[in-house]
Design a protein around this motif. Structure first.
Motif, PDB file in Angstrom:
ATOM      1  N   LYS A 125       0.835  -1.208   0.000  1.00  0.00           N
ATOM      2  CA  LYS A 125       0.000   0.000   0.000  1.00  0.00           C
ATOM      3  C   LYS A 125       0.866   1.254   0.000  1.00  0.00           C
ATOM      4  O   LYS A 125       0.620   2.198  -0.761  1.00  0.00           O
ATOM      5  CB  LYS A 125      -0.915  -0.008   1.221  1.00  0.00           C
ATOM      6  N   GLU A 126       1.893   1.258   0.841  1.00  0.00           N
ATOM      7  CA  GLU A 126       2.795   2.406   0.923  1.00  0.00           C
ATOM      8  C   GLU A 126       3.481   2.664  -0.419  1.00  0.00           C
ATOM      9  O   GLU A 126       3.564   3.808  -0.891  1.00  0.00           O
ATOM     10  CB  GLU A 126       3.850   2.135   1.996  1.00  0.00           C
ATOM     11  N   ALA A 127       3.985   1.591  -1.062  1.00  0.00           N
ATOM     12  CA  ALA A 127       4.718   1.731  -2.321  1.00  0.00           C
ATOM     13  C   ALA A 127       3.804   2.159  -3.464  1.00  0.00           C
ATOM     14  O   ALA A 127       4.179   2.994  -4.297  1.00  0.00           O
ATOM     15  CB  ALA A 127       5.423   0.421  -2.670  1.00  0.00           C
ATOM     16  N   ILE A 128       2.598   1.597  -3.512  1.00  0.00           N
ATOM     17  CA  ILE A 128       1.651   1.958  -4.574  1.00  0.00           C
ATOM     18  C   ILE A 128       1.306   3.442  -4.490  1.00  0.00           C
ATOM     19  O   ILE A 128       1.267   4.148  -5.508  1.00  0.00           O
ATOM     20  CB  ILE A 128       0.385   1.085  -4.481  1.00  0.00           C
ATOM     21  N   GLU A 129       1.091   3.923  -3.282  1.00  0.00           N
ATOM     22  CA  GLU A 129       0.756   5.338  -3.112  1.00  0.00           C
ATOM     23  C   GLU A 129       1.976   6.226  -3.342  1.00  0.00           C
ATOM     24  O   GLU A 129       1.854   7.342  -3.845  1.00  0.00           O
ATOM     25  CB  GLU A 129       0.169   5.561  -1.726  1.00  0.00           C
ATOM     26  N   LEU A 130       3.184   5.710  -3.027  1.00  0.00           N
ATOM     27  CA  LEU A 130       4.403   6.491  -3.237  1.00  0.00           C
ATOM     28  C   LEU A 130       4.629   6.796  -4.718  1.00  0.00           C
ATOM     29  O   LEU A 130       5.136   7.861  -5.065  1.00  0.00           O
ATOM     30  CB  LEU A 130       5.610   5.737  -2.665  1.00  0.00           C
ATOM     31  N   ALA A 157       6.980   0.403  -7.980  1.00  0.00           N
ATOM     32  CA  ALA A 157       6.432   0.170  -6.641  1.00  0.00           C
ATOM     33  C   ALA A 157       6.886  -1.181  -6.098  1.00  0.00           C
ATOM     34  O   ALA A 157       7.166  -1.316  -4.892  1.00  0.00           O
ATOM     35  CB  ALA A 157       4.903   0.239  -6.679  1.00  0.00           C
ATOM     36  N   GLY A 158       6.986  -2.183  -6.971  1.00  0.00           N
ATOM     37  CA  GLY A 158       7.441  -3.499  -6.537  1.00  0.00           C
ATOM     38  C   GLY A 158       8.848  -3.466  -5.976  1.00  0.00           C
ATOM     39  O   GLY A 158       9.180  -4.213  -5.041  1.00  0.00           O
ATOM     40  N   VAL A 159       9.692  -2.613  -6.538  1.00  0.00           N
ATOM     41  CA  VAL A 159      11.057  -2.451  -6.020  1.00  0.00           C
ATOM     42  C   VAL A 159      11.035  -1.639  -4.730  1.00  0.00           C
ATOM     43  O   VAL A 159      11.706  -1.974  -3.744  1.00  0.00           O
ATOM     44  CB  VAL A 159      11.949  -1.773  -7.077  1.00  0.00           C
ATOM     45  N   LEU A 160      10.246  -0.578  -4.691  1.00  0.00           N
ATOM     46  CA  LEU A 160      10.209   0.292  -3.517  1.00  0.00           C
ATOM     47  C   LEU A 160       9.615  -0.407  -2.297  1.00  0.00           C
ATOM     48  O   LEU A 160       9.926  -0.031  -1.158  1.00  0.00           O
ATOM     49  CB  LEU A 160       9.400   1.556  -3.832  1.00  0.00           C
ATOM     50  N   ALA A 161       8.785  -1.418  -2.513  1.00  0.00           N
ATOM     51  CA  ALA A 161       8.210  -2.157  -1.392  1.00  0.00           C
ATOM     52  C   ALA A 161       9.287  -2.877  -0.582  1.00  0.00           C
ATOM     53  O   ALA A 161       9.055  -3.251   0.571  1.00  0.00           O
ATOM     54  CB  ALA A 161       7.175  -3.155  -1.895  1.00  0.00           C
TER      55      ALA A 161
END
Length: 288
Positions: A125-130, A157-161
């Motif tokens: 959720k955090e990464a998708i919104e980022l 987002a998959g990497v940022l998660a």
């Protein structure tokens, strides 16, 4: 942060198809750098950065790669720890998408880290919104039904998660229109607030000049040098030696000077060009 020492790499060693991609490469990428890597096709850029999270392993007696306290030249590496630290986004990252929902795709990395299910979901959720996507709208959608720009955001987002400390981008704006390119680079700058060190391969000299504080120039597997943007783009001899083109905005400034408009030829960004034009416009009106 990343210390590369005397790194060489050979594809298909001891075969008729042997090809050496890197020759005795040395460079340091420090915490907080926005580090650009440029060079022609076949210069060794992707081979170099793929060493940073051990997708490509350091060959025996072929140099050393250090990421913080981790020596990637040894046989046994804690790959989970390394890949949580160094996030890699490949060229056309939308081709990396594979799961049936956006949320599941983004959760893949945290799941591999064996984090609790609640933590996996929270990170997704955090990464998708980022990356600028609304979680409620996109979480349960198929990533394959999204636009090209949205797919690229989901892949990022998959990497940022994984919450990396270092983000490696291989041609992040390749294939996008000018608006899409600007959107992605604005997103990268927003991400840099939480992931302080960024390494970017790009053929786009305008992006390199505007965003990078250091630039390594590769030529046929060798590092010609590491420069600041003004050092690199301010020296005609250096550009010719390295086979590097000027950023488009710099070329515009040069042409304006040739046409008699008194602007600074050393500008590197669109904002600098606008500022220069605003300075000369009153004088141009008076002379007219």
């Amino acid at each position: 942060m990343i210390d590369v020492r005397n790194l060489s790499y050979v594809y298909n060693p001891k075969t008729p198809f042997t090809s050496q991609a890197l020759f005795d490469v040395n460079l340091k990428i420090e915490d907080g750098d926005f580090f650009g890597i440029i060079g022609g096709t076949g210069a060794g850029k992707s081979t170099l950065v793929s060493h940073f999270n051990a997708l490509t392993r350091v060959q025996k007696k072929s140099g050393t790669v250090l990421v913080d306290d981790m020596n990637l030249s040894v046989k046994k590496i804690d790959l989970k720890k390394l890949r949580a630290k160094v996030g890699m986004v490949f060229q056309y990252p939308e081709h990396q998408l594979f799961d049936d929902t956006v949320e599941k795709d983004v959760m893949f990395g945290p799941k591999n880290l064996k984090l609790p299910a609640e933590e996996q979901k929270a990170r997704a959720k955090e990464a998708i919104e980022l990356v600028g996507l609304d979680y409620a709208e996109f979480a349960q959608r198929s990533p394959f039904e999204l636009s090209g720009g949205q797919k690229r955001r989901v892949a990022l987002a998959g990497v940022l998660a994984m919450r990396p400390e270092i983000l490696v981008l291989d041609e992040p704006t390749a294939g996008l229109d000018p608006v899409g390119k600007r959107d992605i680079m604005n997103l990268v700058m927003r991400v840099k607030q939480s992931c302080p060190t960024v390494v970017m391969i790009s053929h786009n000299m305008d992006e390199i000049a505007e965003y990078c504080n250091k630039i390594a120039v590769l030529n046929r597997g060798r590092v010609e040098g590491v420069f600041s943007p003004r050092e690199l783009f301010g020296s005609k001899a250096l550009l010719e030696k390295c086979g590097v083109e000027l950023p488009l905005v710099t070329e515009i400034a040069v042409e304006l000077c040739r046409a008699g408009v008194n602007v600074n030829e050393a500008i590197l960004t669109e904002n600098e060009l606008v500022d220069e034009l605003l300075k000369v416009m009153p004088r141009a009106v008076e002379n007219a």
